[in-house]
Scaffold this active site. Structure first.
Site, PDB file in Angstrom:
ATOM      1  N   GLU A   9     -29.780 102.065 -24.242  1.00 34.41           N
ATOM      2  CA  GLU A   9     -29.041 103.535 -24.044  1.00 34.41           C
ATOM      3  C   GLU A   9     -29.334 104.189 -25.263  1.00 34.41           C
ATOM      4  O   GLU A   9     -28.931 103.796 -26.403  1.00 34.41           O
ATOM      5  CB  GLU A   9     -27.702 103.197 -23.822  1.00 34.41           C
ATOM      6  CG  GLU A   9     -26.904 104.498 -23.459  1.00 34.41           C
ATOM      7  CD  GLU A   9     -25.400 104.595 -23.526  1.00 34.41           C
ATOM      8  OE1 GLU A   9     -24.823 103.671 -24.319  1.00 34.41           O
ATOM      9  OE2 GLU A   9     -24.719 105.406 -22.980  1.00 34.41           O
ATOM     10  N   GLN A  68     -31.761 100.212 -14.023  1.00 33.71           N
ATOM     11  CA  GLN A  68     -30.540  99.340 -14.311  1.00 33.71           C
ATOM     12  C   GLN A  68     -29.193 100.303 -13.704  1.00 33.71           C
ATOM     13  O   GLN A  68     -28.894 101.253 -14.358  1.00 33.71           O
ATOM     14  CB  GLN A  68     -30.428  99.009 -15.751  1.00 33.71           C
ATOM     15  CG  GLN A  68     -29.506  97.796 -16.043  1.00 33.71           C
ATOM     16  CD  GLN A  68     -29.309  97.391 -17.366  1.00 33.71           C
ATOM     17  OE1 GLN A  68     -28.812  98.294 -18.216  1.00 33.71           O
ATOM     18  NE2 GLN A  68     -29.534  96.225 -17.839  1.00 33.71           N
ATOM     19  N   CYS A  98     -23.433  94.795 -21.358  1.00 34.58           N
ATOM     20  CA  CYS A  98     -22.994  95.964 -22.323  1.00 34.58           C
ATOM     21  C   CYS A  98     -21.471  95.593 -22.652  1.00 34.58           C
ATOM     22  O   CYS A  98     -20.390  95.529 -21.972  1.00 34.58           O
ATOM     23  CB  CYS A  98     -22.850  97.378 -21.451  1.00 34.58           C
ATOM     24  SG  CYS A  98     -22.465  98.542 -22.355  1.00 34.58           S
ATOM     25  N   GLY A 200     -33.153  88.549 -27.298  1.00 34.23           N
ATOM     26  CA  GLY A 200     -32.241  88.576 -28.461  1.00 34.23           C
ATOM     27  C   GLY A 200     -32.709  88.122 -29.988  1.00 34.23           C
ATOM     28  O   GLY A 200     -33.457  87.175 -30.131  1.00 34.23           O
ATOM     29  N   GLU A 201     -33.139  89.136 -30.976  1.00 34.52           N
ATOM     30  CA  GLU A 201     -33.491  88.789 -32.240  1.00 34.52           C
ATOM     31  C   GLU A 201     -34.899  88.407 -32.374  1.00 34.52           C
ATOM     32  O   GLU A 201     -35.419  87.790 -33.361  1.00 34.52           O
ATOM     33  CB  GLU A 201     -32.420  87.672 -33.036  1.00 34.52           C
ATOM     34  CG  GLU A 201     -31.238  88.191 -33.106  1.00 34.52           C
ATOM     35  CD  GLU A 201     -30.965  89.230 -34.080  1.00 34.52           C
ATOM     36  OE1 GLU A 201     -31.677  89.372 -35.019  1.00 34.52           O
ATOM     37  OE2 GLU A 201     -29.989  90.075 -33.782  1.00 34.52           O
TER      38      GLU A 201
END
Ligand SMILES: Cc1cc2nc3c(=O)[nH]c(=O)nc-3n(C[C@H](O)[C@H](O)[C@H](O)COP(=O)(O)O)c2cc1C
Length: 313
Positions: A9, A68, A98, A200-201
């Site tokens: 976002e 989404q 979220c 993630g990461e």
């Protein structure tokens, strides 16, 4: 192997998707979440979040963009999904990750991870509402405040008919703090029949290899890493691709500046430029320096002047 550009976002909008999918390495994008709180949203809202709906649901480079949705009420989210399907979306993704409080007060996003049966009901309602050829997928975190329900949640999503599950390997409480717990992805992958997308990461090709080895996944999603290192997906797709050099990054910033001219409000445009320059600083030392020079500027044309000056510096 597949690579998806993460929904972000305020960051991964139509312009950023255009730039990053032209560079290459991505098979799929997911739009920023569209919040469904108490009404059936008009087509104009969906076109705003996903202008690609007007071009066959794909970016100019031909990469599909799934829309989404985020909400907590199965009937209402299903009605909205019907609208999205009627606009020609190539897929619908449901957000169960979220962490934003304003969302959770309305009981959506990650707070739903405390109630596997509610995840099930939302996915099932959307699956039932949209034509069978439109894939319905979901994105979740490992839990809300702890990781006790991650397998129940994953099963609930699969049993309700999702074709794919992306897992951001952290709880809501863990926010965006490193590390991401890739080791939790393997048991989910082993327990489900549908593909599990690791997220993630992943900031470097080395992180990608480590995530792949720990998770055993063959499908991946990258977010901040793709913004901080725009050639990352390409480097992963073709492991001898060199990382973009700083002059190429400056060219991307120029192109981004051209694209965001369509965006209302100089302050917003300035914010977008600063945001990207700041994240690029994770990979490119000159970007950290540039950010120090532009952080207080509010006029996007002054920021782009500073970008050009850094090219000749
Ligand atoms: C600024 C920002 C906005 C985000 N917006 C969304 C969103 O709209 N929908 C979503 O499912 N996840 C969203 N996320 C989470 C990312 O999709 C992703 O799961 C997370 O950043 C971890 O991946 P990364 O380490 O590759 O960035 C957002 C993350 C950030 C940092």
């Amino acid at each position: 192997m597949s690579m998806t550009l993460a929904p972000m976002e305020g960051v991964v909008d139509v312009y950023m998707r255009d730039i990053l999918t032209r560079i290459g390495g991505f098979d799929l994008c997911v739009s920023e979440f569209v919040r469904v709180s108490n009404s059936v949203l008009p087509a104009s809202v969906y076109y705003k979040y996903c202008p690609e709906l007007k071009t066959g649901g794909r970016t100019a480079a031909g990469v599909p963009v799934h829309v989404q949705l985020m909400g907590g009420e199965p009937g209402l989210i299903a009605e909205n999904a019907t609208v999205v399907a009627s606009l020609g979306a190539l897929g619908i993704d449901l957000n169960f990750g979220c962490p934003a409080k304003t969302v959770n007060r309305r009981d959506a996003g990650a707070s739903l991870l405390q109630y596997p049966e509610r995840l099930h009901d939302i996915v099932a309602a959307v699956r039932k509402a949209v034509p069978a050829h439109i894939p319905v997928s979901a994105k979740m975190r490992l839990g809300y405040s702890d990781k006790t329900l991650y397998l129940e949640n994953a099963h609930a999503i699969e049993d309700a008919g999702a074709v794919k599950l992306t897992v951001h390997a952290r709880t809501k409480l863990e926010g965006y703090r490193a590390p991401a717990h890739w080791e939790f992805l393997a048991p989910i992958r082993e327990a489900l029949r549908i593909p599990v997308v690791a997220n993630g990461e992943i900031w470097t090709p080395e992180d990608f290899v480590a995530c792949r080895d720990v998770s055993g996944c063959t499908d991946f999603m990258i977010g901040r890493g793709a913004i901080a290192r725009p050639s990352l997906a390409l480097e992963i797709a073709a492991l001898n691709t060199p990382q973009f050099q700083w002059p190429e990054i400056l060219g991307l910033l120029e192109r981004y500046n051209d694209l965001i001219q369509a965006m209302d409000g100089p302050l917003r445009r300035a914010g977008r430029l600063k945001q990207w320059i700041k994240l690029l600083g994770r990979t490119y030392e000159p970007s950290s320096e540039l950010f120090m020079n532009i952080r207080r500027l509010q006029d996007p044309s002054e920021i782009i002047d500073a970008v050009r000056a850094s090219a000749v510096a």
